[in-house]
Design a protein around this motif. Structure first.
Motif, PDB file in Angstrom:
ATOM      1  N   GLN A  60     -67.120 -65.511  29.042  1.00  0.00           N
ATOM      2  CA  GLN A  60     -66.673 -66.695  29.763  1.00  0.00           C
ATOM      3  C   GLN A  60     -65.426 -67.325  29.144  1.00  0.00           C
ATOM      4  O   GLN A  60     -64.870 -68.264  29.716  1.00  0.00           O
ATOM      5  N   HIS A  61     -65.000 -66.801  27.991  1.00  0.00           N
ATOM      6  CA  HIS A  61     -63.877 -67.422  27.284  1.00  0.00           C
ATOM      7  C   HIS A  61     -62.905 -66.343  26.791  1.00  0.00           C
ATOM      8  O   HIS A  61     -62.740 -66.147  25.576  1.00  0.00           O
ATOM      9  N   PRO A  62     -62.252 -65.630  27.707  1.00  0.00           N
ATOM     10  CA  PRO A  62     -61.370 -64.523  27.304  1.00  0.00           C
ATOM     11  C   PRO A  62     -60.203 -64.959  26.431  1.00  0.00           C
ATOM     12  O   PRO A  62     -59.736 -64.177  25.596  1.00  0.00           O
ATOM     13  N   GLU A  63     -59.722 -66.187  26.584  1.00  0.00           N
ATOM     14  CA  GLU A  63     -58.587 -66.632  25.767  1.00  0.00           C
ATOM     15  C   GLU A  63     -59.003 -66.780  24.308  1.00  0.00           C
ATOM     16  O   GLU A  63     -58.193 -66.525  23.402  1.00  0.00           O
ATOM     17  N   LEU A  64     -60.233 -67.192  24.068  1.00  0.00           N
ATOM     18  CA  LEU A  64     -60.738 -67.266  22.690  1.00  0.00           C
ATOM     19  C   LEU A  64     -60.743 -65.878  22.076  1.00  0.00           C
ATOM     20  O   LEU A  64     -60.265 -65.676  20.944  1.00  0.00           O
ATOM     21  N   VAL A  65     -61.260 -64.907  22.798  1.00  0.00           N
ATOM     22  CA  VAL A  65     -61.293 -63.531  22.309  1.00  0.00           C
ATOM     23  C   VAL A  65     -59.880 -63.026  22.055  1.00  0.00           C
ATOM     24  O   VAL A  65     -59.604 -62.396  21.021  1.00  0.00           O
ATOM     25  N   GLN A  66     -58.974 -63.297  22.976  1.00  0.00           N
ATOM     26  CA  GLN A  66     -57.590 -62.827  22.852  1.00  0.00           C
ATOM     27  C   GLN A  66     -56.935 -63.351  21.589  1.00  0.00           C
ATOM     28  O   GLN A  66     -56.286 -62.594  20.851  1.00  0.00           O
ATOM     29  N   HIS A  67     -57.091 -64.632  21.304  1.00  0.00           N
ATOM     30  CA  HIS A  67     -56.451 -65.208  20.118  1.00  0.00           C
ATOM     31  C   HIS A  67     -57.110 -64.722  18.834  1.00  0.00           C
ATOM     32  O   HIS A  67     -56.430 -64.515  17.823  1.00  0.00           O
ATOM     33  N   ALA A  68     -58.414 -64.523  18.863  1.00  0.00           N
ATOM     34  CA  ALA A  68     -59.103 -64.012  17.674  1.00  0.00           C
ATOM     35  C   ALA A  68     -58.657 -62.590  17.362  1.00  0.00           C
ATOM     36  O   ALA A  68     -58.384 -62.249  16.197  1.00  0.00           O
ATOM     37  N   VAL A  69     -58.566 -61.752  18.382  1.00  0.00           N
ATOM     38  CA  VAL A  69     -58.139 -60.369  18.184  1.00  0.00           C
ATOM     39  C   VAL A  69     -56.684 -60.327  17.726  1.00  0.00           C
ATOM     40  O   VAL A  69     -56.305 -59.491  16.895  1.00  0.00           O
ATOM     41  N   HIS A  70     -55.864 -61.230  18.242  1.00  0.00           N
ATOM     42  CA  HIS A  70     -54.460 -61.259  17.827  1.00  0.00           C
ATOM     43  C   HIS A  70     -54.340 -61.515  16.331  1.00  0.00           C
ATOM     44  O   HIS A  70     -53.519 -60.880  15.645  1.00  0.00           O
ATOM     45  N   ALA A  71     -55.144 -62.425  15.796  1.00  0.00           N
ATOM     46  CA  ALA A  71     -55.103 -62.699  14.357  1.00  0.00           C
ATOM     47  C   ALA A  71     -55.464 -61.449  13.562  1.00  0.00           C
ATOM     48  O   ALA A  71     -54.843 -61.141  12.538  1.00  0.00           O
ATOM     49  N   PHE A  72     -56.463 -60.706  14.032  1.00  0.00           N
ATOM     50  CA  PHE A  72     -56.847 -59.465  13.350  1.00  0.00           C
ATOM     51  C   PHE A  72     -55.758 -58.400  13.502  1.00  0.00           C
ATOM     52  O   PHE A  72     -55.506 -57.617  12.576  1.00  0.00           O
ATOM     53  N   ASP A  73     -55.091 -58.381  14.650  1.00  0.00           N
ATOM     54  CA  ASP A  73     -54.036 -57.393  14.884  1.00  0.00           C
ATOM     55  C   ASP A  73     -52.846 -57.586  13.941  1.00  0.00           C
ATOM     56  O   ASP A  73     -52.138 -56.625  13.625  1.00  0.00           O
TER      57      ASP A  73
END
Length: 207
Positions: free
Chosen positions: A117-130
């Protein structure tokens, strides 16, 4: 209590700030839409104009934390040397955890709202790991199994730094009676041991 009217453009930001204050004062478990409204002295229904639920509000706060974390990592000094840049990222990670403990706990110590329900949260979290992956890719451009190797090393680095960041914020640290000089040198020692684990040159590990 008379309810005040918060202008629509600023209501969303006011709710986010009030929610952060509730979390800082009472913990994330105590966060509720009613408490946010009470803190702002507005109608209990007003926060729902911008957030469907308490979880949507929490997801927005966590998204902002990950975005701020990524900006902090991305803003570290660059030398163009992969080993030195990776070390700088490690120090930037530890500095963020030390300087912004609330944000750090929200990112890595809080159960996530439903990710679907919160794809933007996932996107920003993955970006930090990337960002960590990108630094490691520069070290392994010629390896045929580079993607898997990079992921393993990234998880090793992350878990090591997270462990240090978490334990140095724990109350028990003040009771360990560490030998003189151990705690001030801890960050450099951990980074050197990460370098050893990655097989980096000795001169990098000693930096």
């Amino acid at each position: 209590m008379n309810k005040k009217s918060v202008p629509a453009p600023s209501l969303k930001e006011a709710c986010v700030q009030a929610a952060r204050e509730v979390i800082a004062e009472h913990g994330v478990e105590s966060l509720s839409m009613r408490d946010v409204a009470r803190k702002l002295a507005i109608s209990h229904q007003a926060p729902y104009r911008h957030f469907e639920s308490r979880d949507h509000l929490l997801a927005e706060i966590m998204r902002r934390c990950f975005a701020d974390f990524a900006r902090h990592l991305d803003g570290r000094p660059r030398t163009g040397q992969p080993e030195a840049d990776l070390e700088a990222m490690g120090h930037a990670y530890l500095a963020y955890a030390r300087e912004k403990p609330l944000e750090y706990r929200l990112m890595f110590g809080t159960p996530w709202p439903e990710p679907a329900q919160h794809p933007e949260l996932v996107q920003h979290a993955v970006h930090a790991f990337d960002l960590l992956r990108e630094s490691l890719r520069a070290l392994h451009r010629d390896q045929p199994d580079a993607p898997a190797h990079v992921d393993r090393q990234a998880l090793f680095i992350w878990s090591t730094l997270h462990g240090m960041a978490s334990i140095t914020q724990a109350d028990v640290m003040q009771h360990l009676q560490l030998a003189p000089g151990v705690e001030p040198a801890l960050a450099g020692d951990v980074m050197a041991r990460i370098g050893l684990g990655l097989g980096l040159p000795c001169e990098v590990r000693a930096a």
